[in-house]
Motif scaffolding. Sequence first.
Motif, PDB file in Angstrom:
ATOM      1  N   LYS A 119      29.518  11.973  66.215  1.00 50.45           N
ATOM      2  CA  LYS A 119      28.198  12.526  65.830  1.00 50.45           C
ATOM      3  C   LYS A 119      27.677  13.351  66.790  1.00 50.45           C
ATOM      4  CE  LYS A 119      25.043  12.518  62.871  1.00 50.45           C
ATOM      5  NZ  LYS A 119      25.197  13.026  61.508  1.00 50.45           N
ATOM      6  N   PRO A 122      28.510  19.138  67.348  1.00 48.73           N
ATOM      7  CA  PRO A 122      27.851  19.835  66.136  1.00 48.73           C
ATOM      8  C   PRO A 122      28.587  20.262  64.934  1.00 48.73           C
ATOM      9  CG  PRO A 122      28.486  21.275  67.889  1.00 48.73           C
ATOM     10  CD  PRO A 122      28.602  19.822  68.361  1.00 48.73           C
ATOM     11  N   ASN A 125      27.683  17.997  61.849  1.00 49.46           N
ATOM     12  CA  ASN A 125      26.634  18.415  61.115  1.00 49.46           C
ATOM     13  C   ASN A 125      27.008  19.251  60.280  1.00 49.46           C
ATOM     14  OD1 ASN A 125      24.694  16.840  62.759  1.00 49.46           O
ATOM     15  ND2 ASN A 125      24.498  18.722  64.212  1.00 49.46           N
ATOM     16  N   ASP A 128      28.889  17.434  57.413  1.00 55.90           N
ATOM     17  CA  ASP A 128      28.365  16.430  56.469  1.00 55.90           C
ATOM     18  C   ASP A 128      27.411  17.533  55.589  1.00 55.90           C
ATOM     19  OD1 ASP A 128      29.226  14.423  57.857  1.00 55.90           O
ATOM     20  OD2 ASP A 128      27.359  14.322  59.174  1.00 55.90           O
ATOM     21  N   GLU A 129      26.872  18.671  56.025  1.00 53.37           N
ATOM     22  CA  GLU A 129      25.959  19.423  55.043  1.00 53.37           C
ATOM     23  C   GLU A 129      26.915  20.013  54.069  1.00 53.37           C
ATOM     24  OE1 GLU A 129      22.308  20.729  53.648  1.00 53.37           O
ATOM     25  OE2 GLU A 129      22.763  19.346  55.332  1.00 53.37           O
ATOM     26  N   ALA A 157      23.532  24.791  58.551  1.00 58.56           N
ATOM     27  CA  ALA A 157      23.935  23.822  59.327  1.00 58.56           C
ATOM     28  C   ALA A 157      24.154  23.826  60.919  1.00 58.56           C
ATOM     29  CB  ALA A 157      24.935  22.837  58.738  1.00 58.56           C
ATOM     30  N   GLU A 160      20.861  25.102  62.500  1.00 54.11           N
ATOM     31  CA  GLU A 160      20.265  23.885  62.854  1.00 54.11           C
ATOM     32  C   GLU A 160      20.786  23.223  64.156  1.00 54.11           C
ATOM     33  OE1 GLU A 160      19.905  21.452  59.415  1.00 54.11           O
ATOM     34  OE2 GLU A 160      18.412  22.474  58.580  1.00 54.11           O
ATOM     35  N   ALA A 161      22.059  23.132  64.093  1.00 55.73           N
ATOM     36  CA  ALA A 161      22.965  22.565  65.345  1.00 55.73           C
ATOM     37  C   ALA A 161      22.597  23.333  66.649  1.00 55.73           C
ATOM     38  CB  ALA A 161      24.470  22.352  65.015  1.00 55.73           C
TER      39      ALA A 161
END
Length: 281
Positions: A119, A122, A125, A128-129, A157, A160-161
Amino acid sequence: MVPALFIFAAALVAGLLSANVEAEAMTHIPVALLVYLQSDAVPDAPRSGSAIVDMLQQSGPIALTVLAILLLASIYSWAIIFAKWSAFKRARAQSRRFLRAFRKATRLQEIAALSEQFKPSPLVNVFDEVYETYRRQTGGSGPPRNITALERAAQTASSEALTSMENRLPWLATIGAVSPFVGLFGTIMGIVDAFHGLGTAGAATLRAVAPGISEALITTAAGLLVAVPAVIAYNAFGATLREFGARLDDFSRELLNSMEEISLRPGVDPIEREAVRGLHK
């Protein structure tokens, strides 16, 4: 001690050479001895460390306020530096582990089940998206119906990361840019106060104004000490963020390429197909 010996010797020689009478020459010896004893009794000059402490103790309220502000800014900047250094170190290590696991896996479900272990990275993320968008389109199997939607999900994503990783970094830039001017303000106010006291005392000498100016210059030095580490850390972290941005772009392309195979049969996982193509190559 050594200069005093030279003074004593010089006075003694001058006394012996300036008079032919022995009695008159002998009168210069006590004078030279007295000069020597007085010179030896003068205390040594204070060390620079104690001089700085003395100047701090004699500083006015404006200089002390400026130094307190700079101290708080320095503590906050170093807290950000250590926190970001630790976070980027963990993110870099977890990104390498996640990439190895991603390239070894044959199904998306395997990566989705293990992604929580990586997790801090980055890249997780982004995966996952994209995987969530892929599941909404296909139910978790088969070729994607809209690859453009996956590309937009990967871009969102990644943005955002990077935004999350940039958190609090602007404070380093602000501290690095503002601290020298805060210290300069304290110096200017100290010099104004020193010249005001000089005019009030009416003694226009360097000895009268030098202590006040030297005390005022401490704030400028403190401002530079606060600003330099903040600027260096901000530039270093900026280079690290650019590196992470490049890695996110590469991983997004790699992930989308594994899903973009139009010739995938229904029910075949894209990564599985990509692994098979790699074996055939």
